[in-house]
Design an enzyme around this catalytic site. Sequence first.
Site, PDB file in Angstrom:
ATOM      1  N   ASP A   1       0.828  -1.215   0.000  1.00  0.00           N
ATOM      2  CA  ASP A   1       0.000   0.000   0.000  1.00  0.00           C
ATOM      3  C   ASP A   1       0.865   1.270   0.000  1.00  0.00           C
ATOM      4  O   ASP A   1       2.035   1.249   0.387  1.00  0.00           O
ATOM      5  CB  ASP A   1      -0.894   0.027   1.235  1.00  0.00           C
TER       6      ASP A   1
ATOM      7  N   HIS B   1       3.966  -2.304   3.089  1.00  0.00           N
ATOM      8  CA  HIS B   1       3.965  -0.938   2.545  1.00  0.00           C
ATOM      9  C   HIS B   1       5.242  -0.699   1.752  1.00  0.00           C
ATOM     10  O   HIS B   1       6.330  -1.102   2.190  1.00  0.00           O
ATOM     11  CB  HIS B   1       3.850   0.094   3.670  1.00  0.00           C
TER      12      HIS B   1
END
Length: 715
Positions: free
Chosen positions: A90, A242
């Site tokens: 993400d 991430h």
Amino acid sequence: MPSRIRRRGSGFSLGKFVVAVVVLATFVAVLLLNGVLTAKTSSDAEGHLQRGPDDQVPVAVHDGGSAIDTIHDPVRTLSYPAKTIALTFDDGPDPEWTPQILEVLEKYQVPGTFFVLGSLAAQHPDLVREMRATGSEIGLHTFTHPNLAEASTNRIDRELTLTQLALAGATGEISYLVRPPYSSRSDALTNNEYEVVRELGERGYVTALTDFDSRDWERKGVEVIEKASTPSSDAGGALLLHDAGGDRTQTVAALDRLIPQLQAQGWRFTTVSEGLGLPTANTPADTWDRVFGTILVGAAGVSTYIVRGLEWLLLLVGALVVARLAIMVVVARRHAKQSRLATRSRSGPWFTDPVSVVVPAYNEKECIEHTVRSLVASDHPVEIIVVDDGSTDGTPDIVERLGLPGVRVLRQPNGGKPAALNAGIRAARHEIVVMIDGDTVFEPTTVGTLVQPFVRPEVGAVAGNAKVANRRSLVSRWQHIEYVMGFNLDRRVYDLWRCMTTVPGAVGAFRRSALLEVGGVSDDTLAEDTDLTMALCRAGWRVVYEERARAWTEAPGTLGQLWRQRYRWSYGTIQSMWKHRASVVARGPAGHFGRVGLLNIALFQVVLPLLAPLVDVFLVYGLFFLDPVTTLVAWGGVQLIQLFAAVYAFRLEREKIGVLWLLPFQQIVYRQLMYAVLIQSIMTALAGIRLKWQKLRRTGDFGGAPVERTVGAGL
């Protein structure tokens, strides 16, 4: 740009106005686009939102798989097969961390699914293309990372549409996979979040949540991330990691250890769509999406480069501002010390010869009596020559009615200030000629102090200390700060460096032979005082500054009058620089003046003011798109530096510093006006338009001058 400009006019035209508006609009659009693309936003890694009630979330969704398909009715959830894991990332792409993660994935020949932010994808389309080239797939994580549960329907549409366009512009594809910001597992959905999932389904999106959280956002170490990412059973799922949002060194290292470890345990790595048994998430975009996406990505690239360039210019401006203030303070301090020592230890002859004072006057009925009376009160022998340049308000009659001794009036048809000064120079009976504007008053000691440097034969001119007399209005107080902090502090520096650029028209003294050598006062420019000073410096004459010779002048009282005056000053200075440009490559005193004085003007009075608005532009930009606290601290630091310089300048001039509370407001309003004046002056000069002389309205307000009681005695 010739010194004699070919046309006359006001410098305003509809064409230039339209061009200025278009340029300004384009600049604002670039900043806004870049601000939206690079705005500081929160990320999934910065914490969790408070959870709300979940009583309206269907049990099938609450207890189902991590992917939710609300496109069809009934709603269905999808799960991953056993021993199957989808690595999802993400908040990217990030130019530092995304390539490192892609390198690890390629090393072990496993794909990933990247849920990208549209704003970052538009800025880094090459990284998005690299994701697809290495076999990974791409989902949407909105454009600016808002909490969709708190966003309006229009905001949700805009976030997804812009992200799709960014993806289409970068890869020519779109995606139906979405992961809302701040989401986690399906069993953690709140009522509001589930409503967002339903709205996403109505738009044709499948919501892909997570099953495992690496908690890499906590940055507690590689081992902790690796442990949190390792499934506790054989149940498959999506692992949340991430590739942006901060330092991802631990994420990259943990991923490099996790993949081979799970592969050794028989785990299969896949993309989200493949793992869920769905069609490939990335499909070709239609023609219009590709076109608009390409425009968006292209505009993002252009705006990024422009703003980066502006950021470098901002650093240059900051360095120049600090350097200039440091130089001014250090050199001015040295000048002040030398002046005090010279005054205390002086043992040579004093200049006592009479001098001629020339007063060019055009419609100065409000001020001329004050001016003449202050000159008559001088403690140095003077002859006063008032040259009336075709006044229509009775200015010469006022002077003649005074009947003051040693005062002559010369009348001539209107020919401009240079013509009036030259007439006065020709009529002068003495070698030293003092020039004073018709809206200025001298202290009794001004003339005597001003001419003392002429005991040295190399001195051709002396600049006095011009001060603002009318200090009642806000505009005039701002000018008072500017005169003390800027003009007079600058002259101390120029004096020490032997490159004086302007002897002010309000208070200056000249050797008559020097004036005749350079051909008198020229009308080639609208800044005849600057032009004349430069000519004297090029001719090898020494021009000095005498801060004790004070003159009090009436400054413009309104912004409109100030604009007209500074427009003429700026334009005339540019003309003078162009006229004397050859001195930059000359030898001897002329070369010294050109390479020190002229280049100093170009750098600090033209280039720096042109770039200085960047400080204020980035203040506004930073308040909206960056960290407001950091922005205000940086801007406040610049103001403190300027305040320090202002306080020092006021102490040197023995002025009260109470007025400096206006300094921050001067930066916000007054400085912007000066920037606009300079820009218009440059545009006018480049267009080859010659300005008309514009007479400012005077009021005769000398309330701030200590000589008012003297000059007003006979009124």
